[in-house]
Write a protein that holds these residues in place. Structure first.
Motif, short mmCIF file in Angstrom:
data_model
loop_
_atom_site.label_atom_id
_atom_site.label_comp_id
_atom_site.label_asym_id
_atom_site.label_seq_id
_atom_site.Cartn_x
_atom_site.Cartn_y
_atom_site.Cartn_z
N UNK A 145 0.84 -1.19 0.00
CA UNK A 145 0.00 0.00 0.00
C UNK A 145 0.87 1.23 0.00
N UNK A 146 0.57 2.15 -0.92
CA UNK A 146 1.26 3.43 -1.04
C UNK A 146 0.29 4.56 -0.75
N UNK A 147 0.81 5.79 -0.69
CA UNK A 147 -0.05 6.95 -0.73
C UNK A 147 -0.72 6.96 -2.10
N UNK A 148 -2.03 6.79 -2.12
CA UNK A 148 -2.75 6.77 -3.39
C UNK A 148 -3.20 5.41 -3.87
N UNK A 149 -2.87 4.35 -3.13
CA UNK A 149 -3.43 3.06 -3.53
C UNK A 149 -2.47 1.89 -3.45
N UNK A 150 -2.93 0.75 -3.96
CA UNK A 150 -2.15 -0.49 -3.88
C UNK A 150 -0.93 -0.46 -4.79
N UNK A 152 1.54 -2.27 -7.57
CA UNK A 152 1.24 -3.01 -8.80
C UNK A 152 1.42 -4.50 -8.57
N UNK A 153 0.74 -5.29 -9.37
CA UNK A 153 0.95 -6.74 -9.39
C UNK A 153 1.49 -7.10 -10.76
N UNK A 154 2.37 -8.08 -10.81
CA UNK A 154 2.98 -8.44 -12.08
C UNK A 154 3.12 -9.93 -12.25
N UNK A 155 3.55 -10.34 -13.43
CA UNK A 155 3.69 -11.75 -13.78
C UNK A 155 2.36 -12.48 -13.53
N UNK A 156 2.47 -13.78 -13.28
CA UNK A 156 1.26 -14.54 -12.96
C UNK A 156 1.27 -14.93 -11.49
N UNK A 157 2.17 -14.26 -10.70
CA UNK A 157 2.31 -14.65 -9.30
C UNK A 157 1.09 -14.25 -8.47
N UNK A 158 0.51 -13.12 -8.76
CA UNK A 158 -0.56 -12.57 -7.92
C UNK A 158 -1.57 -11.86 -8.80
N UNK A 159 -2.61 -11.33 -8.17
CA UNK A 159 -3.64 -10.61 -8.91
C UNK A 159 -4.01 -9.34 -8.17
N UNK A 160 -4.62 -8.41 -8.90
CA UNK A 160 -5.05 -7.17 -8.28
C UNK A 160 -6.11 -7.45 -7.22
N UNK A 195 -10.90 5.66 2.47
CA UNK A 195 -12.06 6.10 1.69
C UNK A 195 -11.96 5.83 0.19
N UNK A 196 -10.78 5.45 -0.29
CA UNK A 196 -10.57 5.30 -1.72
C UNK A 196 -10.65 3.85 -2.20
N UNK A 197 -11.05 2.94 -1.31
CA UNK A 197 -11.09 1.52 -1.68
C UNK A 197 -11.94 1.28 -2.92
N UNK A 198 -13.13 1.87 -2.99
CA UNK A 198 -14.00 1.65 -4.14
C UNK A 198 -13.38 2.17 -5.43
N UNK A 199 -12.63 3.26 -5.34
CA UNK A 199 -11.94 3.76 -6.53
C UNK A 199 -10.92 2.74 -7.03
N UNK A 200 -10.20 2.14 -6.11
CA UNK A 200 -9.19 1.15 -6.49
C UNK A 200 -9.85 -0.05 -7.16
N UNK A 201 -11.00 -0.44 -6.64
CA UNK A 201 -11.69 -1.60 -7.20
C UNK A 201 -12.13 -1.38 -8.64
#
Length: 203
Positions: A145-150, A152-160, A195-201
């Protein structure tokens, strides 16, 4: 005590390489600390430690820019490297055959009278962890988690979706005033990000 050091180097994955600045966190007391994310420059980290004893070098995840100075630092300060074993594949890309001590969800780490609880937060990488220090009112999130959101996810290791679940279930349940100390860039708070969780989704 929380001490922040910014080191510079590169991050490489999936055939690309980028210049990055990383936050290295030194947490503890005037005599004993642990290091979170030994990035790029062991000399600078040793200087910041300044002869204090080191209980552990903790990796929030095993992307190369967060662990590339860990092995050298460990040998110089005589401290174990701690990493969640779900990041074994990533670790082997940087330090093949090099041992570390496994982190477990709920494990409590101590340095200089400070206790930090390991929160397994898969998503940015399978073995990503955050470290929660309630007496400091802080959580160290690496790239989860950063200022402004999650992160990044990369490769096939994980998902958003996985990283969103980790943030919602493990981090946004912490007190709103909790300061979020990140792996790159400025710190923030749980209250500022929640408060920004829905934006991230919707990304």
């Amino acid at each position: 005590m929380i001490d922040k050091l910014v080191t510079s180097g590169t991050f490489s994955l999936d055939g690309g390489t980028w210049d990055v600045d990383n936050n290295v966190w030194v947490v503890g007391s005037a005599s004993e600390v642990l290091v979170i994310d030994a990035a790029h420059d062991a000399d600078a980290i040793v200087e910041r430690i300044n002869d204090r004893s080191v209980t552990a070098i903790v990796c929030t995840h095993a992307h190369n820019d967060h662990v590339n100075a860990a092995v050298e630092l460990a040998s110089r300060v005589d401290a174990p490297i701690l990493l969640h074993p779900d990041d074994q594949v990533l670790w082997e890309m940087v330090h093949p055959g090099t041992p570390y001590e496994p982190l477990a969800d709920g494990q409590v780490l101590k340095a200089g009278g400070i206790e930090l609880t390991v929160l397994h937060t898969p998503g940015h990488s399978p073995g990503a962890v955050c470290l929660y220090a309630p007496e400091l009112g802080a959580v160290f999130t690496g790239d989860t988690l950063f200022q402004g959101g999650p992160g990044a996810t990369g490769r096939s290791f994980s998902s958003f979706e996985t990283i969103i679940d980790s943030i919602r279930e493990r981090l946004l349940t912490l007190p709103e005033r909790t300061v979020v100390h990140t792996g790159h860039g400025p710190s923030t708070t749980i209250g500022a990000e929640a408060p920004h969780l829905q934006e991230w989704l919707k990304r």
